[in-house]
Design a protein around this motif. Structure first.
Motif, PDB file in Angstrom:
ATOM      1  N   HIS A   1      -4.118   6.680   2.719  1.00 45.58           N
ATOM      2  CA  HIS A   1      -2.884   6.005   2.334  1.00 45.58           C
ATOM      3  C   HIS A   1      -2.844   4.568   2.858  1.00 45.58           C
TER       4      HIS A   1
ATOM      5  N   MET B   1      -5.254   2.515   3.140  1.00 50.00           N
ATOM      6  CA  MET B   1      -6.099   1.657   2.310  1.00 50.00           C
ATOM      7  C   MET B   1      -5.776   1.766   0.825  1.00 50.00           C
ATOM      8  N   SER B   2      -4.715   2.448   0.468  1.00 53.77           N
ATOM      9  CA  SER B   2      -4.356   2.596  -0.943  1.00 53.77           C
ATOM     10  C   SER B   2      -3.649   1.349  -1.459  1.00 53.77           C
ATOM     11  N   GLY B   3      -3.539   1.234  -2.772  1.00 54.82           N
ATOM     12  CA  GLY B   3      -2.809   0.119  -3.361  1.00 54.82           C
ATOM     13  C   GLY B   3      -3.372  -1.232  -2.967  1.00 54.82           C
ATOM     14  N   SER B   4      -2.507  -2.097  -2.459  1.00 59.54           N
ATOM     15  CA  SER B   4      -2.896  -3.451  -2.036  1.00 59.54           C
ATOM     16  C   SER B   4      -2.534  -3.646  -0.565  1.00 59.54           C
ATOM     17  N   PRO B   5      -3.394  -3.166   0.353  1.00 54.11           N
ATOM     18  CA  PRO B   5      -3.083  -3.290   1.786  1.00 54.11           C
ATOM     19  C   PRO B   5      -2.926  -4.734   2.240  1.00 54.11           C
TER      20      PRO B   5
ATOM     21  N   ASN C   1       0.802  -1.221   0.000  1.00 53.99           N
ATOM     22  CA  ASN C   1       0.000   0.000   0.000  1.00 53.99           C
ATOM     23  C   ASN C   1       0.837   1.274   0.000  1.00 53.99           C
TER      24      ASN C   1
END
Length: 494
Positions: A205, A207-211, A55
């Motif tokens: 941030h 929870m962004s991307g692939s947590p 993330n």
């Protein structure tokens, strides 16, 4: 695998000549289990990958979340150590809570966990030594030879009294933690690239991307802290030392990783850190150190990366040898493995067994032509990460069942709520790891998309096979050696 026909000794002690002893304090035990977590290796290797594949800017928060989950697990673990005065850790605790067959199954899963994480690091340290030596103009010696040399040195230290290992680990750990803290201090003093902030902990941030992938990398970084109970027989005052060492280890590791990874993000700024990690995640810590601590700092951290890995394998070697020692005294491994050296008061034959096991694995990997980092390290670290999450979840359940049945501890938080929350968190983590396992081990289809293929099937199969072996062996022992079966982990029911 053979078993002893002689029942284990009285519940309070191992047979004469088979009991370990020592005077390890909280600090010594913490040094050994934190060294297993390899702080510098995590910050230099896993953290950049967590930022890149997980993330991003929010990755430092994953260490904090993991620490909370594992601290909840530790509450039940600490309570259990006071009522189950045995050094077998998972093996013993699961046996007391869920029965002998489950206990023996968890013992074999634990052996798989610590063996795979150890051999994975042997692969990485062999590669790193090869790159370092050739980079300095030295001979190009194949990585397996460096790995075998490392196994030999670890074996020598593991053969001797535990105090020697604890002193070596203490010195190495101070060095690697010191250089990382110096780097963070330099980043703070310089104000970072774009100023200092709490951006990594902002919900957007986190929870962004692939947590989920970020959480997977974070939990892997804690492997080793839970092994405090395995040193019970060598602790100065086990009823106090083991719980304190467990709390200090998980809290210390969590704070250190969170702070260090936050410093890594601040060093490049929230807007740039992902791009830097993408350029070369393996060199990110070296580049960052060179920028903030100069060339001397870069050389120092490169050397300490090697010693960090050595400290890691030495610590896991000590853990595995004591697991084998406990299993031998319980009658499920050959009796000789439980022998204790008359002079060094160490499980010397167990140490030799583990050294031979590691050496055989390295030779097999070399014959198969596996890449020491992309395959040996990544594949088997992936196995260990999933296995440890499963082990701790099972142990949490065992703790709840044990206290519900025995009523030996009426503290609801310590025996139900905390281990229950830890169980939920660990099961969730295990599910996330399984879902992302192909990416962790690099198992992709023809189009390059991560998918469950042959590699994932074989490695996940090991996590099923090893506890199954333990379960079946328990059934065999129950039928052929009922006296031995009755003493397995001294479980109340089975």
């Amino acid at each position: 695998m053979t078993v002893t026909t002689k029942p284990a000794a009285d519940a309070g002690a191992a047979p004469t000549g088979r009991a370990l002893s020592g005077s390890l304090g909280v600090t010594a035990i913490v040094f050994m289990v934190v060294a297993a977590a390899a702080p510098l290796t995590v910050i230099g290797g896993a953290a950049p990958l967590g930022i890149l594949l997980g993330n991003g800017v929010g990755f430092p928060s994953m260490y904090a979340i993991s620490a909370v989950v594992l601290l909840l697990f530790s509450v039940g673990l600490a309570a259990m150590t006071k009522h189950v005065p045995k050094p077998g850790a998972f093996f013993t605790f699961v046996g007391y809570g869920l029965g002998k067959k489950a206990g023996l199954a968890s013992a074999f899963l634990a052996l798989l966990t610590y063996t795979t994480i150890q051999v994975s690091v042997y692969g990485y340290i062999g590669y790193l030594l090869n790159v370092t030596v050739t980079g300095l103009g030295g001979p190009d010696i194949a990585w397996p030879l460096y790995s075998l040399a490392s196994i030999a040195l670890v074996g020598i230290l593991g053969y001797r009294h535990i105090d020697l290992s604890s002193k070596v680990l203490g010195v190495l750990l101070i060095g690697e933690v010191g250089i990382v803290l110096a780097l963070v201090a330099a980043v703070v003093f310089a104000g970072g690239a774009d100023g200092l902030s709490l951006a990594p902990f902002e919900p957007s941030h986190v929870m962004s991307g692939s947590p989920g992938i970020g959480l997977m990398f974070a939990i892997a970084a804690f492997i080793g802290f839970e092994a405090t109970a395995i040193f019970r027989d060598e602790a100065k005052d086990p009823n106090r030392t083991i719980p304190r060492a467990t709390y200090v280890a998980v809290i210390g590791i969590g704070l250190f990783y969170t702070l260090a990874s936050w410093g890594l993000v601040m060093a490049w700024g929230p807007d740039n850190v992902l791009g830097v990690a993408a350029e070369d995640p393996g060199a990110m810590i070296l580049v960052t150190t060179a920028q903030y601590l100069g060339v001397v700092g870069e050389v120092i951290i490169n050397v300490l990366l090697i010693t960090s890995m050595f400290a890691c394998v030495l610590s896991f070697h000590n853990v595995i040898t004591r697991y084998q020692h406990s299993m031998s005294n319980a009658g499920v491994l050959p009796a000789r493995i439980g022998s204790v050296h008359a002079k060094h008061v160490s499980p010397h034959l167990s140490s030799l067994t583990q050294s031979i096991t590691a050496a055989v694995c390295v030779v097999i990997f070399a014959v198969l032509g596996l890449d020491p980092v992309l395959q040996v390290f990544t594949w088997f670290a992936g196995v260990a990460t999933l296995a440890i999450a499963i082990l701790m979840a099972i142990t949490s359940a065992a703790i709840i069942v044990y206290f519900a049945r025995t009523k030996k501890d009426g503290r609801l938080w310590n025996t139900v709520i905390a281990p229950g929350l830890g169980f939920v968190g660990l099961v969730g983590a295990a599910v996330v790891i399984i879902a992302n396992f192909p990416m962790l081990v690099g198992d992709v289809d023809a189009s390059g998309t991560p998918s469950f293929g042959a590699v994932s099937a074989v490695l996940l199969g090991l996590i099923v096979l090893f506890p199954l072996i333990g379960w079946v062996q328990a059934l065999v022992i129950k039928k052929t050696h009922p006296a031995v079966y009755e003493t397995l982990t001294d479980a109340i029911s089975g």
